[in-house]
Motif scaffolding. Sequence first.
Motif, PDB file in Angstrom:
ATOM      1  N   SER A  93      -7.131  10.290   1.319  1.00 13.70           N
ATOM      2  CA  SER A  93      -5.911  10.812   0.684  1.00 13.70           C
ATOM      3  C   SER A  93      -5.252   9.837  -0.278  1.00 13.70           C
ATOM      4  N   LYS A  94      -5.739   8.615  -0.322  1.00 10.01           N
ATOM      5  CA  LYS A  94      -5.065   7.659  -1.220  1.00 10.01           C
ATOM      6  C   LYS A  94      -5.949   6.456  -1.574  1.00 10.01           C
ATOM      7  N   CYS A  95      -5.484   5.800  -2.628  1.00  6.99           N
ATOM      8  CA  CYS A  95      -6.104   4.532  -3.051  1.00  6.99           C
ATOM      9  C   CYS A  95      -4.960   3.551  -3.236  1.00  6.99           C
ATOM     10  N   VAL A  96      -4.934   2.509  -2.404  1.00  5.46           N
ATOM     11  CA  VAL A  96      -3.843   1.535  -2.446  1.00  5.46           C
ATOM     12  C   VAL A  96      -4.365   0.214  -3.017  1.00  5.46           C
ATOM     13  N   VAL A  97      -3.721  -0.202  -4.094  1.00  2.00           N
ATOM     14  CA  VAL A  97      -4.111  -1.455  -4.736  1.00  2.00           C
ATOM     15  C   VAL A  97      -2.961  -2.442  -4.605  1.00  2.00           C
ATOM     16  N   LEU A  98      -3.273  -3.662  -4.148  1.00  4.38           N
ATOM     17  CA  LEU A  98      -2.236  -4.692  -4.015  1.00  4.38           C
ATOM     18  C   LEU A  98      -2.672  -5.985  -4.689  1.00  4.38           C
ATOM     19  N   ALA A  99      -1.699  -6.658  -5.284  1.00  5.26           N
ATOM     20  CA  ALA A  99      -1.933  -7.979  -5.877  1.00  5.26           C
ATOM     21  C   ALA A  99      -0.592  -8.684  -5.951  1.00  5.26           C
ATOM     22  N   SER A 100      -0.651 -10.014  -6.178  1.00  5.07           N
ATOM     23  CA  SER A 100       0.622 -10.721  -6.313  1.00  5.07           C
ATOM     24  C   SER A 100       0.972 -10.969  -7.777  1.00  5.07           C
ATOM     25  N   PRO A 141       8.137   3.958  -9.455  1.00  2.00           N
ATOM     26  CA  PRO A 141       9.242   3.938  -8.486  1.00  2.00           C
ATOM     27  C   PRO A 141       9.686   2.508  -8.123  1.00  2.00           C
ATOM     28  N   VAL A 142      10.982   2.377  -7.918  1.00  2.91           N
ATOM     29  CA  VAL A 142      11.530   1.105  -7.434  1.00  2.91           C
ATOM     30  C   VAL A 142      11.195   1.003  -5.941  1.00  2.91           C
ATOM     31  N   GLY A 143      10.749  -0.175  -5.495  1.00  2.41           N
ATOM     32  CA  GLY A 143      10.479  -0.381  -4.057  1.00  2.41           C
ATOM     33  C   GLY A 143       9.188   0.246  -3.573  1.00  2.41           C
ATOM     34  N   LEU A 144       8.281   0.586  -4.487  1.00  2.00           N
ATOM     35  CA  LEU A 144       7.019   1.221  -4.075  1.00  2.00           C
ATOM     36  C   LEU A 144       6.225   0.324  -3.107  1.00  2.00           C
ATOM     37  N   SER A 145       6.273  -0.990  -3.355  1.00  2.00           N
ATOM     38  CA  SER A 145       5.488  -1.894  -2.493  1.00  2.00           C
ATOM     39  C   SER A 145       5.925  -1.767  -1.030  1.00  2.00           C
ATOM     40  N   GLN A 146       7.237  -1.583  -0.822  1.00  2.00           N
ATOM     41  CA  GLN A 146       7.780  -1.404   0.515  1.00  2.00           C
ATOM     42  C   GLN A 146       7.274  -0.091   1.118  1.00  2.00           C
ATOM     43  N   THR A 147       7.312   0.964   0.313  1.00  2.00           N
ATOM     44  CA  THR A 147       6.822   2.278   0.771  1.00  2.00           C
ATOM     45  C   THR A 147       5.340   2.193   1.147  1.00  2.00           C
ATOM     46  N   ILE A 148       4.576   1.420   0.367  1.00  2.00           N
ATOM     47  CA  ILE A 148       3.150   1.242   0.669  1.00  2.00           C
ATOM     48  C   ILE A 148       3.001   0.592   2.042  1.00  2.00           C
ATOM     49  N   LYS A 149       3.821  -0.436   2.279  1.00  2.00           N
ATOM     50  CA  LYS A 149       3.776  -1.163   3.557  1.00  2.00           C
ATOM     51  C   LYS A 149       4.015  -0.217   4.725  1.00  2.00           C
ATOM     52  N   GLN A 150       4.912   0.760   4.481  1.00  2.00           N
ATOM     53  CA  GLN A 150       5.236   1.715   5.552  1.00  2.00           C
ATOM     54  C   GLN A 150       4.176   2.804   5.681  1.00  2.00           C
ATOM     55  N   GLY A 151       3.192   2.760   4.785  1.00  2.00           N
ATOM     56  CA  GLY A 151       2.067   3.706   4.868  1.00  2.00           C
ATOM     57  C   GLY A 151       2.403   5.117   4.426  1.00  2.00           C
ATOM     58  N   LYS A 152       3.470   5.238   3.622  1.00  2.00           N
ATOM     59  CA  LYS A 152       3.904   6.611   3.292  1.00  2.00           C
ATOM     60  C   LYS A 152       3.568   7.012   1.845  1.00  2.00           C
ATOM     61  N   VAL A 153       2.378   6.728   1.400  1.00  2.00           N
ATOM     62  CA  VAL A 153       2.077   7.053   0.005  1.00  2.00           C
ATOM     63  C   VAL A 153       0.858   7.959  -0.123  1.00  2.00           C
ATOM     64  N   LYS A 154       0.799   8.611  -1.290  1.00  2.97           N
ATOM     65  CA  LYS A 154      -0.367   9.450  -1.628  1.00  2.97           C
ATOM     66  C   LYS A 154      -0.808   9.083  -3.045  1.00  2.97           C
ATOM     67  N   GLY A 155      -1.988   9.505  -3.415  1.00  2.57           N
ATOM     68  CA  GLY A 155      -2.456   9.255  -4.773  1.00  2.57           C
ATOM     69  C   GLY A 155      -2.944   7.825  -4.965  1.00  2.57           C
ATOM     70  N   ILE A 156      -2.914   7.383  -6.217  1.00  8.11           N
ATOM     71  CA  ILE A 156      -3.322   6.002  -6.508  1.00  8.11           C
ATOM     72  C   ILE A 156      -2.054   5.194  -6.706  1.00  8.11           C
ATOM     73  N   VAL A 157      -1.882   4.154  -5.903  1.00 11.06           N
ATOM     74  CA  VAL A 157      -0.646   3.369  -5.981  1.00 11.06           C
ATOM     75  C   VAL A 157      -0.958   1.884  -6.171  1.00 11.06           C
ATOM     76  N   PHE A 158      -0.124   1.264  -6.986  1.00 16.57           N
ATOM     77  CA  PHE A 158      -0.281  -0.160  -7.289  1.00 16.57           C
ATOM     78  C   PHE A 158       0.974  -0.891  -6.834  1.00 16.57           C
ATOM     79  N   GLY A 159       0.822  -1.796  -5.861  1.00 18.75           N
ATOM     80  CA  GLY A 159       1.981  -2.500  -5.324  1.00 18.75           C
ATOM     81  C   GLY A 159       1.802  -4.010  -5.358  1.00 18.75           C
ATOM     82  N   ILE A 160       2.907  -4.693  -5.038  1.00 16.16           N
ATOM     83  CA  ILE A 160       2.900  -6.155  -5.058  1.00 16.16           C
ATOM     84  C   ILE A 160       2.834  -6.678  -3.626  1.00 16.16           C
TER      85      ILE A 160
END
Length: 566
Positions: free
Chosen positions: A106-113, A71-90
């Motif tokens: 309910s989720k696994c959030v991975v972040l890196a630059s 998805p486009v803008g997933l990192s923003q959605t992650i910031k808003q805390g509205k995700v499920k599943g395993i997500v990889f954001g910037i």
Amino acid sequence: MKLALLSFILASAINVIPQPLSVREDKGSFNLKGTPIACDAAMGEIALAAVKDFSANLTLAAGQIYPVSTPVGLSQTIKQGKVKGIVFGIDPTLKEEAYTINIDKSKCVVLASTDAGILYALQTLKQLLPSAIYSGKTAENEKWVLPCCEIKDTPRFRYRGMHLDCGRHFWSVAEVKKVLDMMATLKLNRFHWHLTEDQGWRAEIKAYPELTNIGAWRAETVIGYQPANPELKKDGIRYGGFYTQDEMRDVVAYAQKLGITVVPEIDLPGHMVAALASYPWLGCSGKSIEPGHEGEDYKVWEIWGVSPDVLCPGKDTTIEFLKTVLGELCDIFPGEYFHIGGDECPKDAWAQCPDCQARIAALGLKSDEHATAEQRLQNYVTSEMQAFLATRGKKIIGWDEILEGDLQEGATVMSWRGKTGGIEASKRGFDVIMTPDRWCYFDYNQCPDRGDESKPVWEAVDEPTCAWWGTLPLAKVYSFDPTEGLDKQAASHILGCQANVWTEYIPTEEQLEYMIMPRLFAMSEVQWSQLKNKDYDDFIRRVKAEGVKILKEKNFNYRAKDELAE
Ligand code: ACM
Ligand code: ZN
């Protein structure tokens, strides 16, 4: 000991190697059954490919489908805390190789630059999963859950390497890739590929085909441990092999996907007997000066050690040859560093050679209390290569002998004869990679002591091979601190460290893996983990709980003795 016990109780489900910067283990776990995986569309190609590979591994092992959406803008959605599943954001605020992992029910959030951060996070996630994730087989009976936790991680050093000598024994592309996979599992990021030796030239060079027609093959090999064979009896078996340029490109691309940069080494001007056998005009007289073989034709070396037969830097043709060889390889290896060797180059031939002496005179090189004129002639070769490689956008690395005499600014020194060269170089303002033999040489035996001191070492040690005179047990590798005793300024020049795997006495893949493991686990913590997080008892606990499982799943041989005895 108390600390180790406490960490055993607190962190028993999370056994990551190398030890991350911080780990907070929470209650519960996240069930991966039917979980979607998503990766921010803005993620780099390498990270996205790695997430897809991870998803494929998980699908294979867990027997479920985990398609990756982008998805486009997933990192923003992650910031808003509205995700499920395993997500990889910037998260651009994280350091270059850093990552964070947050897992709840309910989720696994991975972040890196960066892509690198995502690759390292994926390696950590794999270590949090059942080890069947490494097997390439379905294991539906395992519990496919991730433990709830928060992990924050970033490496201590930016250069985290392993060296492999492909000259003394030749390693197939498949074995090289297996080693690269293991390096990636432990978050190493530099593969130092030692491609040329007295006993075999391993890199195809189109301009000089005899390097591999002749130089890649030796007629036979000295038998057993050389000091135990003073008559130098040989086995009568032709031995050799080389990598085509396509194969080298394939290895580079494979490594790149794993976040590993390949640092090629052409060891010059010593350790060049295979090249001399291919093109005798590269030598001072065109004939050997090896004691007992004076005046004979050069031949690819069949014994171990340091040969007095080296390249002749007095001749322009030699310098042109080297630039052509390095030039072809610059097209294959895109990394910023090129290793030009420089170790163990006896100067006897140069002292007798009219061309070398003429060069010394023309350059006005003098002997003084710091260096001989011949040592300064090696400086000339080093600086010619440095200047040439700079035109190709590359910096040189050399063994610590390049420090003798006058070294030009911008060179990086690999300290192998102990730490002294590295300490001196860092104080003189050169960048340094620490590989002191007594902590980093994986060709030394692993047994904690050498056994019966009254016996010769090759009879005394409890090892399948004889590996030089030293012993380098697991605990000693773990104890290494590359910046020990350095002030802040000097320490800032230590880019990192690496394990060196010389292969005179390592003839098989089984033995190669045995020499690497479990010591590479220890090296990875030296390279990655913060000093304050290092704890040998806890390390051994994690190796037993996770490391050994990885080795078994990957079918990677290791020394299962001492602390790891079953
Ligand atoms: C070396 O071990 N000769 C660099
Ligand atoms: Zn010469």
